[in-house]
Design an enzyme around this catalytic site. Structure first.
Site, PDB file in Angstrom:
ATOM      1  N   ARG A  16      13.836   3.625   0.050  1.00 49.74           N
ATOM      2  CA  ARG A  16      13.644   2.155   0.289  1.00 49.74           C
ATOM      3  C   ARG A  16      12.733   1.824  -0.416  1.00 49.74           C
ATOM      4  O   ARG A  16      11.871   2.389  -1.124  1.00 49.74           O
ATOM      5  CB  ARG A  16      13.843   2.002   1.843  1.00 49.74           C
ATOM      6  CG  ARG A  16      12.282   2.270   2.377  1.00 49.74           C
ATOM      7  CD  ARG A  16      12.359   2.080   3.817  1.00 49.74           C
ATOM      8  NE  ARG A  16      10.917   2.056   4.191  1.00 49.74           N
ATOM      9  CZ  ARG A  16      10.368   2.492   5.346  1.00 49.74           C
ATOM     10  NH1 ARG A  16      11.099   2.597   6.412  1.00 49.74           N
ATOM     11  NH2 ARG A  16       9.262   2.512   5.710  1.00 49.74           N
ATOM     12  N   VAL A  65       7.201  15.725   1.857  1.00 55.56           N
ATOM     13  CA  VAL A  65       6.386  16.127   0.587  1.00 55.56           C
ATOM     14  C   VAL A  65       5.225  16.883   0.798  1.00 55.56           C
ATOM     15  O   VAL A  65       4.527  17.533   0.182  1.00 55.56           O
ATOM     16  CB  VAL A  65       6.177  15.099  -0.457  1.00 55.56           C
ATOM     17  CG1 VAL A  65       7.430  14.445  -0.946  1.00 55.56           C
ATOM     18  CG2 VAL A  65       5.391  13.891   0.325  1.00 55.56           C
ATOM     19  N   TYR A 155      -6.362   5.491   3.857  1.00 54.86           N
ATOM     20  CA  TYR A 155      -5.520   5.205   2.647  1.00 54.86           C
ATOM     21  C   TYR A 155      -6.142   4.903   1.309  1.00 54.86           C
ATOM     22  O   TYR A 155      -6.042   5.541   0.363  1.00 54.86           O
ATOM     23  CB  TYR A 155      -4.698   3.905   3.186  1.00 54.86           C
ATOM     24  CG  TYR A 155      -3.583   3.499   2.195  1.00 54.86           C
ATOM     25  CD1 TYR A 155      -2.408   3.923   2.273  1.00 54.86           C
ATOM     26  CD2 TYR A 155      -3.982   2.237   1.469  1.00 54.86           C
ATOM     27  CE1 TYR A 155      -1.270   3.556   1.550  1.00 54.86           C
ATOM     28  CE2 TYR A 155      -2.727   1.696   0.702  1.00 54.86           C
ATOM     29  CZ  TYR A 155      -1.705   2.403   0.816  1.00 54.86           C
ATOM     30  OH  TYR A 155      -0.379   1.893  -0.236  1.00 54.86           O
ATOM     31  N   ALA A 158      -7.169   7.970  -0.210  1.00 49.80           N
ATOM     32  CA  ALA A 158      -6.332   8.783  -0.839  1.00 49.80           C
ATOM     33  C   ALA A 158      -5.841   8.160  -2.081  1.00 49.80           C
ATOM     34  O   ALA A 158      -5.419   8.796  -3.195  1.00 49.80           O
ATOM     35  CB  ALA A 158      -5.133   8.927   0.308  1.00 49.80           C
ATOM     36  N   LYS A 159      -5.795   6.769  -2.132  1.00 50.46           N
ATOM     37  CA  LYS A 159      -5.118   6.002  -3.360  1.00 50.46           C
ATOM     38  C   LYS A 159      -6.330   6.214  -4.442  1.00 50.46           C
ATOM     39  O   LYS A 159      -5.981   5.987  -5.717  1.00 50.46           O
ATOM     40  CB  LYS A 159      -5.012   4.705  -2.885  1.00 50.46           C
ATOM     41  CG  LYS A 159      -3.734   4.355  -2.135  1.00 50.46           C
ATOM     42  CD  LYS A 159      -2.505   5.235  -2.501  1.00 50.46           C
ATOM     43  CE  LYS A 159      -1.275   4.889  -1.992  1.00 50.46           C
ATOM     44  NZ  LYS A 159      -0.071   5.436  -2.476  1.00 50.46           N
TER      45      LYS A 159
HETATM   46  P1  NAP Z   1       8.009   2.052   2.382  1.00 53.01           P
HETATM   47  O1  NAP Z   1       8.893   0.814   2.586  1.00 53.01           O
HETATM   48  O2  NAP Z   1       7.303   2.292   3.622  1.00 53.01           O
HETATM   49  O3  NAP Z   1       8.939   3.395   1.759  1.00 53.01           O
HETATM   50  C1  NAP Z   1       8.004   4.547   1.929  1.00 53.01           C
HETATM   51  C2  NAP Z   1       9.114   5.746   1.883  1.00 53.01           C
HETATM   52  O4  NAP Z   1       8.539   6.957   1.736  1.00 53.01           O
HETATM   53  C3  NAP Z   1      10.070   5.805   3.187  1.00 53.01           C
HETATM   54  O5  NAP Z   1      11.366   5.648   2.760  1.00 53.01           O
HETATM   55  C4  NAP Z   1       9.482   6.908   3.818  1.00 53.01           C
HETATM   56  O6  NAP Z   1      10.447   7.539   4.707  1.00 53.01           O
HETATM   57  C5  NAP Z   1       9.113   7.712   2.802  1.00 53.01           C
HETATM   58  N1  NAP Z   1       8.124   8.798   3.230  1.00 53.01           N
HETATM   59  C6  NAP Z   1       7.107   8.633   4.032  1.00 53.01           C
HETATM   60  N2  NAP Z   1       6.511   9.963   4.337  1.00 53.01           N
HETATM   61  C7  NAP Z   1       7.094  10.783   3.398  1.00 53.01           C
HETATM   62  C8  NAP Z   1       7.137  12.032   3.463  1.00 53.01           C
HETATM   63  N3  NAP Z   1       6.145  12.919   3.920  1.00 53.01           N
HETATM   64  N4  NAP Z   1       7.780  12.831   2.698  1.00 53.01           N
HETATM   65  C9  NAP Z   1       8.899  12.091   1.945  1.00 53.01           C
HETATM   66  N5  NAP Z   1       9.074  10.777   2.114  1.00 53.01           N
HETATM   67  C10 NAP Z   1       8.093  10.279   2.721  1.00 53.01           C
HETATM   68  O7  NAP Z   1       6.633   1.911   1.312  1.00 53.01           O
HETATM   69  P2  NAP Z   1       6.579   1.185   0.091  1.00 53.01           P
HETATM   70  O8  NAP Z   1       5.977  -0.357   0.432  1.00 53.01           O
HETATM   71  O9  NAP Z   1       7.681   1.205  -0.754  1.00 53.01           O
HETATM   72  O10 NAP Z   1       5.574   1.959  -0.562  1.00 53.01           O
HETATM   73  C11 NAP Z   1       6.008   3.107  -1.663  1.00 53.01           C
HETATM   74  C12 NAP Z   1       4.488   3.475  -2.202  1.00 53.01           C
HETATM   75  O11 NAP Z   1       3.731   2.448  -2.725  1.00 53.01           O
HETATM   76  C13 NAP Z   1       3.649   4.137  -1.140  1.00 53.01           C
HETATM   77  O12 NAP Z   1       2.903   5.084  -1.742  1.00 53.01           O
HETATM   78  C14 NAP Z   1       2.661   2.826  -0.884  1.00 53.01           C
HETATM   79  O13 NAP Z   1       1.389   3.565  -0.551  1.00 53.01           O
HETATM   80  C15 NAP Z   1       2.606   2.269  -2.310  1.00 53.01           C
HETATM   81  N6  NAP Z   1       1.791   0.914  -2.424  1.00 53.01           N
HETATM   82  C16 NAP Z   1       2.635   0.066  -1.773  1.00 53.01           C
HETATM   83  C17 NAP Z   1       2.180  -1.335  -1.614  1.00 53.01           C
HETATM   84  C18 NAP Z   1       2.896  -2.482  -1.140  1.00 53.01           C
HETATM   85  O14 NAP Z   1       2.369  -3.369  -0.809  1.00 53.01           O
HETATM   86  N7  NAP Z   1       4.100  -2.316  -0.552  1.00 53.01           N
HETATM   87  C19 NAP Z   1       0.907  -1.593  -2.340  1.00 53.01           C
HETATM   88  C20 NAP Z   1       0.385  -0.551  -2.719  1.00 53.01           C
HETATM   89  C21 NAP Z   1       0.829   0.764  -3.063  1.00 53.01           C
HETATM   90  P3  NAP Z   1      10.444   6.986   6.342  1.00 53.01           P
HETATM   91  O15 NAP Z   1      11.217   5.648   6.158  1.00 53.01           O
HETATM   92  O16 NAP Z   1      11.517   7.992   6.919  1.00 53.01           O
HETATM   93  O17 NAP Z   1       9.330   6.741   6.769  1.00 53.01           O
END
Ligand code: NAP
Length: 255
Positions: A16, A65, A155, A158-159
């Protein structure tokens, strides 16, 4: 001819949000995709939704992971089911936000485990194949929060750690034809940011509007914005770029 024809890409957290956006874009450009996510059913459902052209095949793999053995098994399964691996996107992520005095050791360990150890586990497993074939692209997801964000000590650390990770691997793996870069997104509309709105007891649209006001382009980002940058950074067009972090944030870090 698509930039990714004949390439196999692993996208962690690809079921997703940003990960699914990247998987979709890479598949549109010709890649075969392994969607790696915590829940195998969700991963398989996402893989089944990806566009499929001639010679393309996708698979969904359940894997945490942060577990080294599971990460290695996910990479090996990708190679046996899709015939190789050329691109790894370390996108899986979670948040466990709290002010330091309320943050538990478990909140700290979980966030470090998924973002940092997860990127380490997956990259270590994939680099074996990348070095053998003298070709590989690694992309990690950092964040504007790396620069500091109240309530996100775990967070943010980590980032920023991810940025050090890609700089170091850029040095180590460059001689083997492997590029390692990061994207640091600003606010992207996904379930992760919707969950933050819920935690703050705010309406999702209002929360997005407020965040849109915080950057010069006056809109929030979408997974497609990150996917477009990722498609460049994991293609052969960027083979002279390594160890870099690209901020894709509507200019939010400028103001
Ligand atoms: P998201 O919608 O919460 O999607 C994260 C996905 O990672 C989910 O499908 C989740 O699975 C999966 N996941 C979590 N823990 C995991 C694990 N241990 N092993 C394998 N898969 C795992 O997040 P997103 O907003 O798309 O973010 C994606 C990345 O971009 C992340 O690294 C986030 O920190 C980074 N990011 C996001 C934003 C933002 O504004 N959205 C901004 C900066 C950086 P489940 O659904 O089963 O939990």
């Amino acid at each position: 001819m698509g930039r990714y024809e004949g390439r196999v890409a692993i996208i962690t957290g690809g079921a997703r949000g940003i990960g699914f956006g990247i998987a979709t874009r890479f598949a549109e450009e010709g890649a075969s995709i392994a969607v790696v996510d915590l829940d195998e059913t969700a991963a398989a459902e996402a893989a089944a939704k990806l566009p499929t052209g001639d010679g393309q095949k996708h698979t969904g793999i359940g894997c945490d992971v942060s577990d080294g053995e599971a990460a290695t098994a996910a990479v090996e399964r990708t190679v046996s089911e899709l015939g190789g691996v050329h691109v790894l996107v370390n996108n899986a992520g979670i948040t466990r936000d709290n002010l330091l005095f309320k943050m538990t050791e478990q909140d700290w360990d979980l966030v470090m485990g998924v973002h940092l150890k997860g990127a380490f586990n997956m990259t270590k497993a994939a680099q074996k194949h990348f070095t053998e074939q003298k070709l590989g692209k690694v992309l990690c997801l950092s964040s504007v929060s790396a620069l500091g964000n109240r309530g996100q000590a775990n967070y943010s650390a980590a980032k920023m750690g991810i940025q050090g990770f890609v700089r170091t691997l850029g040095i180590e793996l460059g001689p083997y034809g492997i590029n390692v870069n990061a994207i640091a997104p600003g606010f992207i509309a996904t379930e992760m940011t919707d969950a933050t709105a819920a935690r703050l007891k705010m309406d999702v649209d209002k929360f997005r509007e407020l965040n849109a006001e915080h950057n010069p382009v006056k809109r929030v980002g979408f997974p497609e914005d990150i996917a477009a940058a990722a498609a460049f950074l994991c293609s052969d067009e960027s083979s002279y770029i390594t160890g870099q972090t690209l901020y894709v944030d509507g200019g939010s870090t400028l103001v």
